[in-house]
Enzyme design. Sequence first.
Site, short mmCIF file in Angstrom:
data_model
loop_
_atom_site.label_atom_id
_atom_site.label_comp_id
_atom_site.label_asym_id
_atom_site.label_seq_id
_atom_site.Cartn_x
_atom_site.Cartn_y
_atom_site.Cartn_z
N CYS A 76 0.86 -1.18 0.00
CA CYS A 76 0.00 0.00 0.00
C CYS A 76 0.90 1.24 0.00
O CYS A 76 2.05 1.18 0.42
CB CYS A 76 -0.89 0.01 1.25
SG CYS A 76 -2.37 -1.02 1.11
N HIS A 193 -0.42 -7.65 -7.16
CA HIS A 193 0.93 -7.35 -7.64
C HIS A 193 1.43 -8.47 -8.54
O HIS A 193 0.85 -9.55 -8.58
CB HIS A 193 1.90 -7.16 -6.46
CG HIS A 193 2.21 -8.43 -5.72
ND1 HIS A 193 1.31 -9.06 -4.90
CD2 HIS A 193 3.32 -9.21 -5.70
CE1 HIS A 193 1.85 -10.16 -4.38
NE2 HIS A 193 3.08 -10.27 -4.86
ZN LIG Z 1 -2.04 -3.18 0.35
#
Ligand SMILES: [Zn+2]
EC number: 2.7.7.12
Length: 367
Positions: A76, A193
């Site tokens: 994040c 990701h």
């Molecule tokens: Zn995250």
Amino acid sequence: MKDMKKTQAVLADGREIVYYDTRDEGVRTAVDTRDLAPVVSGSEMRYDRLLDEWVVVASHRQTRTHLPAADACPLCPSTPERATEVPEADYEVVVFENRFPSMSGGGAEREALAPGWADDPFPRRPSGGRCEVMCFTPEHDASFKDLTPERARLVLDAWTDRTAELSALPGVEQVYCFENRGREIGVTLPHSHGQIYAYPFVTPRTAAMIASTAAHRHRTGRNLFEDVVAAERADGARIVAENAHWTAFVPAAARWPYEVHLYPNRRVPDLLALDEDARAAFGGTYLDLLRRFDRLFDGEPAPYIAAWQQAPVRSGRVDFALHLELFSIRRAPGKLKYLAGSESGMGVFISDVPPETAAARLREVGE
Ligand SMILES: [Zn+2]
């Protein structure tokens, strides 16, 4: 590649971080304030003389972050209260060197293997190569399929740029961009990701494709990838989706319960050679495939791996065809395909779903 802004910076422990933005106003100047110990990377490569394959031994990775709570997510953006792997308060797409790399040392010149090295009783060398992490969105709970086609396009351009940058590092022989989703397949961070591996050798799978295409060229004078895609298009039974620039099909000898190969209609060796039309059409095409995968199992998200197959940096480039292999290990709701005795012990896949059935299901769940 169209307007993309690239900003390079360095994390507290010296690792490189690169921001990719479509907007120009995003000035990326945040500094990594963490007190980080230097990255430990003691991995080595050992050569399997029987199989003619390298194995990477990366024992230092046992302490890596495993399924952290959402408020401890390292992917994040940073906040005033908590510094993460990404110093900025926001980002579009960002790439950084993996803190727990299975391969490292890319960038340094490598000592050439001595003549006769393969006859050493235990051939081994420091790993070389490089491992990077790519975050597709700052949103913790978003999956790739939730991205806009524009963001997917930015990701494609970032993959392309990483391929160029990593291919230029000394000792890198092949660049592999991939994404996987689902803890079922070993994803240890839920934040969406992907990873990029720059290998210091040509991978066995790619080497096998290059050998097959060379033999086919020798026998027929034609390109094997082009023949395979043309045959699938002519047959039609396993086509999942096609448009002016991309063709997606379940391969006739699919290994996984649900497996789709996505090819640009104009054959190119790697991401760098993709033309603007194919790039522009990629986002919509790929997102459509991902959404189909998620409609297969009563809304239960499909754990998947999306693997870019591209030509090595220095060899086997002429006949290679860039393509994406997308597959799920889920075969039915609640049921996973495991690599069991035949697959793990012999490398022989036994598939439970006929490829034609898988293709029909994937067509059915289209929008
Ligand atoms: Zn995250």
